[in-house]
Design a protein around this motif. Sequence first.
Motif, mmCIF file in Angstrom:
data_model
loop_
_atom_site.group_PDB
_atom_site.id
_atom_site.type_symbol
_atom_site.label_atom_id
_atom_site.label_comp_id
_atom_site.label_asym_id
_atom_site.label_seq_id
_atom_site.Cartn_x
_atom_site.Cartn_y
_atom_site.Cartn_z
ATOM 1 N N VAL A 1 -4.867 2.404 13.776
ATOM 2 C CA VAL A 1 -3.862 1.418 13.373
ATOM 3 C C VAL A 1 -2.460 1.969 13.623
ATOM 4 C CG1 VAL A 1 -2.803 0.365 11.330
ATOM 5 C CG2 VAL A 1 -5.280 0.179 11.685
ATOM 6 N N GLU B 1 -17.174 7.697 6.166
ATOM 7 C CA GLU B 1 -15.840 8.079 5.699
ATOM 8 C C GLU B 1 -14.965 8.554 6.865
ATOM 9 O OE1 GLU B 1 -17.898 9.233 1.477
ATOM 10 O OE2 GLU B 1 -17.062 10.860 2.685
ATOM 11 N N ILE C 1 -4.026 -2.128 8.215
ATOM 12 C CA ILE C 1 -4.849 -1.220 7.402
ATOM 13 C C ILE C 1 -5.864 -2.030 6.590
ATOM 14 C CG2 ILE C 1 -4.808 0.383 5.449
ATOM 15 C CD1 ILE C 1 -2.117 1.403 6.592
ATOM 16 N N LYS C 2 -5.394 -3.126 6.026
ATOM 17 C CA LYS C 2 -6.306 -4.034 5.309
ATOM 18 C C LYS C 2 -7.490 -4.422 6.214
ATOM 19 C CE LYS C 2 -7.604 -7.843 2.868
ATOM 20 N NZ LYS C 2 -8.477 -7.778 1.696
ATOM 21 N N TYR D 1 0.834 -1.204 0.000
ATOM 22 C CA TYR D 1 0.000 0.000 0.000
ATOM 23 C C TYR D 1 0.872 1.258 0.000
ATOM 24 C CZ TYR D 1 -3.618 -3.341 1.455
ATOM 25 O OH TYR D 1 -4.473 -4.403 1.535
ATOM 26 N N LEU E 1 -17.041 -0.512 0.184
ATOM 27 C CA LEU E 1 -16.279 -1.285 1.171
ATOM 28 C C LEU E 1 -16.815 -2.719 1.201
ATOM 29 C CD1 LEU E 1 -16.094 1.284 4.126
ATOM 30 C CD2 LEU E 1 -14.447 0.894 2.276
ATOM 31 N N VAL F 1 -8.818 -2.816 8.632
ATOM 32 C CA VAL F 1 -9.745 -1.700 8.848
ATOM 33 C C VAL F 1 -10.792 -1.674 7.737
ATOM 34 C CG1 VAL F 1 -9.920 0.824 8.701
ATOM 35 C CG2 VAL F 1 -8.218 -0.239 10.214
ATOM 36 N N PHE F 2 -10.346 -1.853 6.502
ATOM 37 C CA PHE F 2 -11.269 -1.837 5.372
ATOM 38 C C PHE F 2 -12.064 -3.142 5.293
ATOM 39 C CE2 PHE F 2 -8.457 1.527 4.121
ATOM 40 C CZ PHE F 2 -9.181 2.345 3.273
ATOM 41 N N LEU G 1 -7.443 8.882 1.169
ATOM 42 C CA LEU G 1 -7.901 7.511 0.921
ATOM 43 C C LEU G 1 -7.924 7.175 -0.560
ATOM 44 C CD1 LEU G 1 -10.718 6.941 3.537
ATOM 45 C CD2 LEU G 1 -8.246 6.731 3.749
ATOM 46 N N SER H 1 -3.924 -0.638 -4.455
ATOM 47 C CA SER H 1 -4.165 -1.586 -3.365
ATOM 48 C C SER H 1 -4.629 -2.943 -3.907
ATOM 49 C CB SER H 1 -5.154 -1.014 -2.353
ATOM 50 O OG SER H 1 -6.416 -0.847 -2.942
ATOM 51 N N ARG I 1 -10.420 4.891 12.118
ATOM 52 C CA ARG I 1 -9.910 3.543 12.352
ATOM 53 C C ARG I 1 -8.499 3.386 11.765
ATOM 54 N NH1 ARG I 1 -13.301 -0.449 10.224
ATOM 55 N NH2 ARG I 1 -14.612 1.046 9.117
ATOM 56 N N GLU J 1 -20.869 -0.791 2.296
ATOM 57 C CA GLU J 1 -20.958 0.660 2.478
ATOM 58 C C GLU J 1 -20.288 1.400 1.307
ATOM 59 O OE1 GLU J 1 -21.908 3.325 5.891
ATOM 60 O OE2 GLU J 1 -20.656 1.623 6.467
ATOM 61 N N ILE K 1 -18.428 4.637 -0.220
ATOM 62 C CA ILE K 1 -17.675 5.832 0.197
ATOM 63 C C ILE K 1 -17.212 6.619 -1.027
ATOM 64 C CG2 ILE K 1 -16.819 4.827 2.367
ATOM 65 C CD1 ILE K 1 -14.032 4.571 0.890
ATOM 66 N N ARG K 2 -16.914 7.898 -0.785
ATOM 67 C CA ARG K 2 -16.209 8.704 -1.769
ATOM 68 C C ARG K 2 -14.834 8.985 -1.169
ATOM 69 N NH1 ARG K 2 -19.038 13.687 -0.943
ATOM 70 N NH2 ARG K 2 -18.801 12.695 1.064
ATOM 71 N N THR L 1 -7.779 -5.027 -2.830
ATOM 72 C CA THR L 1 -7.859 -5.690 -1.518
ATOM 73 C C THR L 1 -8.525 -4.823 -0.447
ATOM 74 O OG1 THR L 1 -5.715 -4.882 -0.742
ATOM 75 C CG2 THR L 1 -5.709 -6.957 -1.974
ATOM 76 N N LEU L 2 -8.769 -3.532 -0.756
ATOM 77 C CA LEU L 2 -9.323 -2.643 0.272
ATOM 78 C C LEU L 2 -10.784 -2.282 0.008
ATOM 79 C CD1 LEU L 2 -6.386 -0.100 0.879
ATOM 80 C CD2 LEU L 2 -6.913 -2.198 2.144
ATOM 81 N N LEU M 1 -13.994 5.506 8.970
ATOM 82 C CA LEU M 1 -12.922 4.744 8.314
ATOM 83 C C LEU M 1 -11.567 5.407 8.590
ATOM 84 C CD1 LEU M 1 -12.390 2.398 6.286
ATOM 85 C CD2 LEU M 1 -12.722 4.053 4.434
#
Lengths: 456, 456
Positions: free
Chosen positions: A442, A432, B439-440, A188, B169, B442-443, B190, B197, A438, B173, B175-176, B200-201, A435
């Motif tokens: 981390v 958002e 981080i992964k 990432y 997500l 979290v998403f 983000l 990524s 969170r 959900e 998101i923008r 994966t997110l 997210l």
Amino acid sequence: MEQRLLEALKDISGNENVATDETGLLAYAYDATRLKGTPGAVVRPGSEEEVSKILSLASEREIPVVPRGAGSGLSGGAVPCRGGIVLSFERMNRIISIDTKNRIVTVQPGVVTADLQAAVEEKGLFYPPDPGSLAFCTIGGNVAENAGGMRALKYGVTRDYVIGLRAVLPSGEIIRAGVKTAKGVVGYDLARLIVGSEGTLAVVTEITLRLIPLPEKVITMTAFFAGVRDAGEVVAAIMASPFTPRCLEFLDSDALGAGARKIGYALPEGAGAFLLIETDGSLDEAARQMNGIHALLKNKALQTDITQDKAASAELWKLRRSTSQALFSIAPHKINEDTVVPVSRVPEALEGFREIASRFAQKIICFGHAGDGNIHVNVMTDRADPERLKAAEEAVSEVFRLVLSLGGTISGEHGVGLTKLQYIGMELSAAEIDLQKRIKSVFDPKGILNPGKIFP
Amino acid sequence: MEQRLLEALKDISGNENVATDETGLLAYAYDATRLKGTPGAVVRPGSEEEVSKILSLASEREIPVVPRGAGSGLSGGAVPCRGGIVLSFERMNRIISIDTKNRIVTVQPGVVTADLQAAVEEKGLFYPPDPGSLAFCTIGGNVAENAGGMRALKYGVTRDYVIGLRAVLPSGEIIRAGVKTAKGVVGYDLARLIVGSEGTLAVVTEITLRLIPLPEKVITMTAFFAGVRDAGEVVAAIMASPFTPRCLEFLDSDALGAGARKIGYALPEGAGAFLLIETDGSLDEAARQMNGIHALLKNKALQTDITQDKAASAELWKLRRSTSQALFSIAPHKINEDTVVPVSRVPEALEGFREIASRFAQKIICFGHAGDGNIHVNVMTDRADPERLKAAEEAVSEVFRLVLSLGGTISGEHGVGLTKLQYIGMELSAAEIDLQKRIKSVFDPKGILNPGKIFP
């Protein structure tokens, strides 16, 4: 702050680099917003290793740590609003290497942006981002806030130049992010996540920036217009053309008037708005671009002045550069926001700001990076007058509402920090924000790094 | 896959957009690596809303979901290695708007990159990133992998053009992220975290890209050299000069020979390396850059050919473009890596790759984006011969070790996916990988999105 902790900090960075006296603390209590927070100690680390030790100590004791560049930020990012340790980078101000063969520079965070630029320009290279405070702000602060500036229009912002970082996590762990090469996609993109994170995720200790060849020539033009509508339409016309100036700066009539009074400039008869435009490249290319732009605006302008000469260009810049300070001749304080709208909506935005000013009986002065749609909206006020301040703040909310309705954003380059914290929910959804919080956890599970910023 | 789940997917996207038959599944089992994974179902959603419903369903049942563009990726990113649902975007292939006034385009992820480019070029605008597969790859896949290409040297990669996204997500959900304006610093970046990524997110459902004015003119030069040393030195000299070509492509002698045989090209006597160089801009600017570059290399080159003509340029490109496929005349398989070194170290890297080839008795063929230091290293092998394959894989490890020792990265544009998963620990520390995995989480707390990729 507990004596034992202070002793430990002195052991890490040396007595002379830990301040706890009132004057020493006061000097690090503010940033350019004039918001205040009083730190328990100011530490000036000399190395990444010291930063790591300080952070692991702070983490153990759950003490806030606020990283700080030059304190020139405009959103309160460096204000220690919950006390704790201010980590100030004036000693970590070394340009580690300028690698001309690979067009990169590696620096410590405390390097002043203008010094960095001068050093690479000596070698024929160019670091374009130029926040207004570049003569004293630091590259570490620029990275934290993802600083922009006048030349962002053509060249982008700090983020577009950061290719790699070293940073210390709140736990004290040292990480690298990004690369030292032109490309890199392994894992990432933490480097660009840290850029613009306002010192809330990690403390940056080393930055690798890409550079480009220094343009051979810069041509500067100033143009006066009867009013903001004409100037706004010219801005939109330029950005819809095949030309890309490197700067396209705007002053409305109050900004222009205040600037002119400050420097004793005789404005052309009927001037109610001003654009400053620069093109660059080889001599031919800079001229080709400037000629194209001049042709687009010459029928609307009251007066234009063009120069390729450095000294003459500095003269042309004086009106633009004097504005921000000159506004204090109009009111004792200003609430300075850095809204952005799509550039085609600049005329509508300027019209709307005027309507808001009249509706709330406020003086609103606009100037800034019009080519980006990045308009600095200054609501003039007096913080000693609570009623006037309240009306000003209501006007600011309306400004944000308008900007968002035009497809814009409430901050183009200053960041959220403390000043926009209450407004972030206007732009981002609860999901958002959640997210992002969170992700913060981390990096910083104990919440010690620059607490109280960005998120309400 | 459970019948009830399949029925639910059909309810969401329609019977005709859910494939479960063997042929239907097989078509989505591979990407360009030829690695294979068999999905339980392939769904072709028609809208963001459908994507959201599918993800919340998958989340509830903890079923893997693998987003897929055209399956042209070179690291296994789109391979459903743990089965589950392949989410294929061929129906979401609309160019939503081309906003010439603001130089942005908003698209759905399934748009083919070349179609996007053609559409904006018709309006005088330019989307520079040009991965090798641009005729069939999709912009969604480019975003997932942060695709690069030939023109990255001057213009950057996919990440440098993505200003805003909409994404779903794993929870369903929506998101923008990012903005639709030139600047924006509200909250964490983000958008650029999601770029690269590798799916994966979050699942990207809409992308806003910035554009630049289409350069007026392109000039193409090819140059032949006696060997890779000369060519490598020329590459380093160009990138240390004030000139910036838009492409600076390299072929070593095997790549050149294979390409020439494939298209029946008569190479100049003694040619052992090849560069293809392009400059662009206004006619004057493109010529100025090309003249400068020509002056730097003319004494070392065996032969140079230069043209401003589009058709003649396509002829000059033929050798470069035929290479990748032509390599299969040398061995049945190739392990194609996309290492990057600082451009000044390109000569050392090429020398080192040759030494590794000889040490492991392997044929290693190099070509690629030399101006970026992004060399495609092809270890020629035969997957049917386990011993030969093992030696090839050992050579790959050595290549990576060398590249990292020169300050480089193991992947410039292909991503980690499945193929580099076992090597990621050579480049990133355990702490860095752990941070990314958190981080992964979290998403994607349940780990349903493209599982088994990037992290070992």
